[in-house]
Design a protein around this motif. Structure first.
Motif, PDB file in Angstrom:
ATOM      1  N   ALA A 136     -60.436   2.596   4.098  1.00 63.71           N
ATOM      2  CA  ALA A 136     -61.194   2.678   5.351  1.00 63.71           C
ATOM      3  C   ALA A 136     -62.558   3.318   5.092  1.00 63.71           C
ATOM      4  O   ALA A 136     -63.576   2.855   5.604  1.00 63.71           O
ATOM      5  CB  ALA A 136     -60.411   3.467   6.394  1.00 63.71           C
ATOM      6  N   SER A 137     -62.581   4.362   4.282  1.00 63.55           N
ATOM      7  CA  SER A 137     -63.847   5.029   3.947  1.00 63.55           C
ATOM      8  C   SER A 137     -64.765   4.107   3.167  1.00 63.55           C
ATOM      9  O   SER A 137     -65.963   4.029   3.442  1.00 63.55           O
ATOM     10  CB  SER A 137     -63.584   6.293   3.133  1.00 63.55           C
ATOM     11  N   ALA A 138     -64.221   3.403   2.189  1.00 62.95           N
ATOM     12  CA  ALA A 138     -65.025   2.489   1.372  1.00 62.95           C
ATOM     13  C   ALA A 138     -65.585   1.350   2.226  1.00 62.95           C
ATOM     14  O   ALA A 138     -66.762   0.988   2.107  1.00 62.95           O
ATOM     15  CB  ALA A 138     -64.194   1.937   0.216  1.00 62.95           C
ATOM     16  N   LEU A 139     -64.753   0.792   3.094  1.00 64.48           N
ATOM     17  CA  LEU A 139     -65.192  -0.299   3.962  1.00 64.48           C
ATOM     18  C   LEU A 139     -66.285   0.189   4.915  1.00 64.48           C
ATOM     19  O   LEU A 139     -67.303  -0.475   5.100  1.00 64.48           O
ATOM     20  CB  LEU A 139     -64.008  -0.868   4.741  1.00 64.48           C
ATOM     21  N   SER A 140     -66.080   1.354   5.484  1.00 61.21           N
ATOM     22  CA  SER A 140     -67.055   1.925   6.400  1.00 61.21           C
ATOM     23  C   SER A 140     -68.397   2.161   5.701  1.00 61.21           C
ATOM     24  O   SER A 140     -69.464   1.803   6.235  1.00 61.21           O
ATOM     25  CB  SER A 140     -66.517   3.233   6.975  1.00 61.21           C
ATOM     26  N   ARG A 141     -68.369   2.732   4.504  1.00 63.58           N
ATOM     27  CA  ARG A 141     -69.604   2.963   3.737  1.00 63.58           C
ATOM     28  C   ARG A 141     -70.308   1.638   3.469  1.00 63.58           C
ATOM     29  O   ARG A 141     -71.520   1.524   3.637  1.00 63.58           O
ATOM     30  CB  ARG A 141     -69.292   3.663   2.409  1.00 63.58           C
ATOM     31  N   PHE A 142     -69.547   0.650   3.024  1.00 62.97           N
ATOM     32  CA  PHE A 142     -70.114  -0.664   2.723  1.00 62.97           C
ATOM     33  C   PHE A 142     -70.778  -1.266   3.973  1.00 62.97           C
ATOM     34  O   PHE A 142     -71.939  -1.693   3.931  1.00 62.97           O
ATOM     35  CB  PHE A 142     -69.027  -1.599   2.187  1.00 62.97           C
ATOM     36  N   LEU A 143     -70.045  -1.309   5.083  1.00 66.17           N
ATOM     37  CA  LEU A 143     -70.588  -1.924   6.293  1.00 66.17           C
ATOM     38  C   LEU A 143     -71.809  -1.175   6.801  1.00 66.17           C
ATOM     39  O   LEU A 143     -72.809  -1.793   7.181  1.00 66.17           O
ATOM     40  CB  LEU A 143     -69.503  -1.983   7.382  1.00 66.17           C
ATOM     41  N   ASN A 144     -71.759   0.148   6.809  1.00 64.12           N
ATOM     42  CA  ASN A 144     -72.885   0.943   7.313  1.00 64.12           C
ATOM     43  C   ASN A 144     -74.102   0.885   6.396  1.00 64.12           C
ATOM     44  O   ASN A 144     -75.220   1.091   6.847  1.00 64.12           O
ATOM     45  CB  ASN A 144     -72.459   2.390   7.549  1.00 64.12           C
ATOM     46  N   THR A 145     -73.898   0.579   5.131  1.00 68.15           N
ATOM     47  CA  THR A 145     -75.012   0.432   4.195  1.00 68.15           C
ATOM     48  C   THR A 145     -75.800  -0.844   4.473  1.00 68.15           C
ATOM     49  O   THR A 145     -77.019  -0.876   4.353  1.00 68.15           O
ATOM     50  CB  THR A 145     -74.490   0.406   2.738  1.00 68.15           C
ATOM     51  N   HIS A 146     -75.102  -1.906   4.882  1.00 64.37           N
ATOM     52  CA  HIS A 146     -75.731  -3.225   5.001  1.00 64.37           C
ATOM     53  C   HIS A 146     -75.982  -3.697   6.430  1.00 64.37           C
ATOM     54  O   HIS A 146     -76.750  -4.633   6.643  1.00 64.37           O
ATOM     55  CB  HIS A 146     -74.888  -4.262   4.270  1.00 64.37           C
ATOM     56  N   PHE A 147     -75.304  -3.070   7.399  1.00 70.82           N
ATOM     57  CA  PHE A 147     -75.393  -3.558   8.780  1.00 70.82           C
ATOM     58  C   PHE A 147     -75.450  -2.383   9.750  1.00 70.82           C
ATOM     59  O   PHE A 147     -75.044  -1.276   9.420  1.00 70.82           O
ATOM     60  CB  PHE A 147     -74.175  -4.426   9.118  1.00 70.82           C
ATOM     61  N   GLU A 148     -75.939  -2.659  10.953  1.00 65.48           N
ATOM     62  CA  GLU A 148     -75.899  -1.661  12.019  1.00 65.48           C
ATOM     63  C   GLU A 148     -74.613  -1.907  12.805  1.00 65.48           C
ATOM     64  O   GLU A 148     -74.527  -2.833  13.620  1.00 65.48           O
ATOM     65  CB  GLU A 148     -77.124  -1.815  12.916  1.00 65.48           C
ATOM     66  N   VAL A 149     -73.588  -1.097  12.511  1.00 65.17           N
ATOM     67  CA  VAL A 149     -72.262  -1.324  13.090  1.00 65.17           C
ATOM     68  C   VAL A 149     -71.669  -0.038  13.660  1.00 65.17           C
ATOM     69  O   VAL A 149     -71.979   1.062  13.210  1.00 65.17           O
ATOM     70  CB  VAL A 149     -71.275  -1.896  12.049  1.00 65.17           C
ATOM     71  N   GLN A 150     -70.810  -0.237  14.644  1.00 63.67           N
ATOM     72  CA  GLN A 150     -69.929   0.830  15.123  1.00 63.67           C
ATOM     73  C   GLN A 150     -68.527   0.379  14.737  1.00 63.67           C
ATOM     74  O   GLN A 150     -68.096  -0.718  15.098  1.00 63.67           O
ATOM     75  CB  GLN A 150     -70.028   0.990  16.632  1.00 63.67           C
ATOM     76  N   ILE A 151     -67.806   1.223  14.007  1.00 65.06           N
ATOM     77  CA  ILE A 151     -66.488   0.849  13.497  1.00 65.06           C
ATOM     78  C   ILE A 151     -65.413   1.650  14.205  1.00 65.06           C
ATOM     79  O   ILE A 151     -65.433   2.873  14.220  1.00 65.06           O
ATOM     80  CB  ILE A 151     -66.408   1.096  11.974  1.00 65.06           C
ATOM     81  N   ASP A 152     -64.476   0.925  14.810  1.00 65.96           N
ATOM     82  CA  ASP A 152     -63.270   1.532  15.357  1.00 65.96           C
ATOM     83  C   ASP A 152     -62.144   1.222  14.386  1.00 65.96           C
ATOM     84  O   ASP A 152     -62.214   0.238  13.632  1.00 65.96           O
ATOM     85  CB  ASP A 152     -62.934   0.945  16.727  1.00 65.96           C
ATOM     86  N   GLU A 153     -61.107   2.041  14.413  1.00 66.42           N
ATOM     87  CA  GLU A 153     -59.976   1.812  13.519  1.00 66.42           C
ATOM     88  C   GLU A 153     -58.682   1.697  14.307  1.00 66.42           C
ATOM     89  O   GLU A 153     -58.544   2.285  15.385  1.00 66.42           O
ATOM     90  CB  GLU A 153     -59.872   2.947  12.491  1.00 66.42           C
TER      91      GLU A 153
END
Length: 123
Positions: free
Chosen positions: A15-32
């Protein structure tokens, strides 16, 4: 504009790795979400641009592709794009067969192709 992502069934490190990846490349809000019931509740009340489901949900080891089928067959879920998180192409193909977009693998976060695959949904 910020896009909304629901990350389903990832273990804490993933979850941490995915969140870092998505936030690095996109403007996202992530719910889990950890399990099917919680996932369905969130999908009934919130519109997500992308729902990223692990092949095996960490909390109960249930099948992510079966969850995709359940989501597709649940009438009051808001429309969303589903995507499998798995390194195995054969499972990606199974997910596509049940109506998901071709997903990404956990080993592909550094790949430009992965960013390009997510661009239509999160860009």
């Amino acid at each position: 504009m910020t896009k909304r992502v629901l990350s389903v069934g990832q273990c804490m490190p993933d979850a941490s790795a995915l969140s870092r990846f998505l936030n690095t490349h996109f403007e996202v809000q992530i719910d889990e979400s950890d399990v099917e019931q919680d996932t369905l509740e969130k999908l009934k009340t919130t519109a997500y641009d992308l729902v990223m489901i692990n092949r095996k949900l960490d909390a109960d080891y249930s099948d992510g592709i079966e969850l995709m089928q359940t989501i597709k067959n649940t009438p009051d879920v808001k429309p969303c794009t589903l995507m499998l998180v798995s390194n195995f192409p054969e499972y990606q193909e199974q997910a596509v067969e049940v109506g998901a977009a071709y997903g990404i693998g956990k080993n592909e976060y550094r790949s430009p192709e992965t960013v390009a695959r997510l661009q239509p949904y999160l860009g």
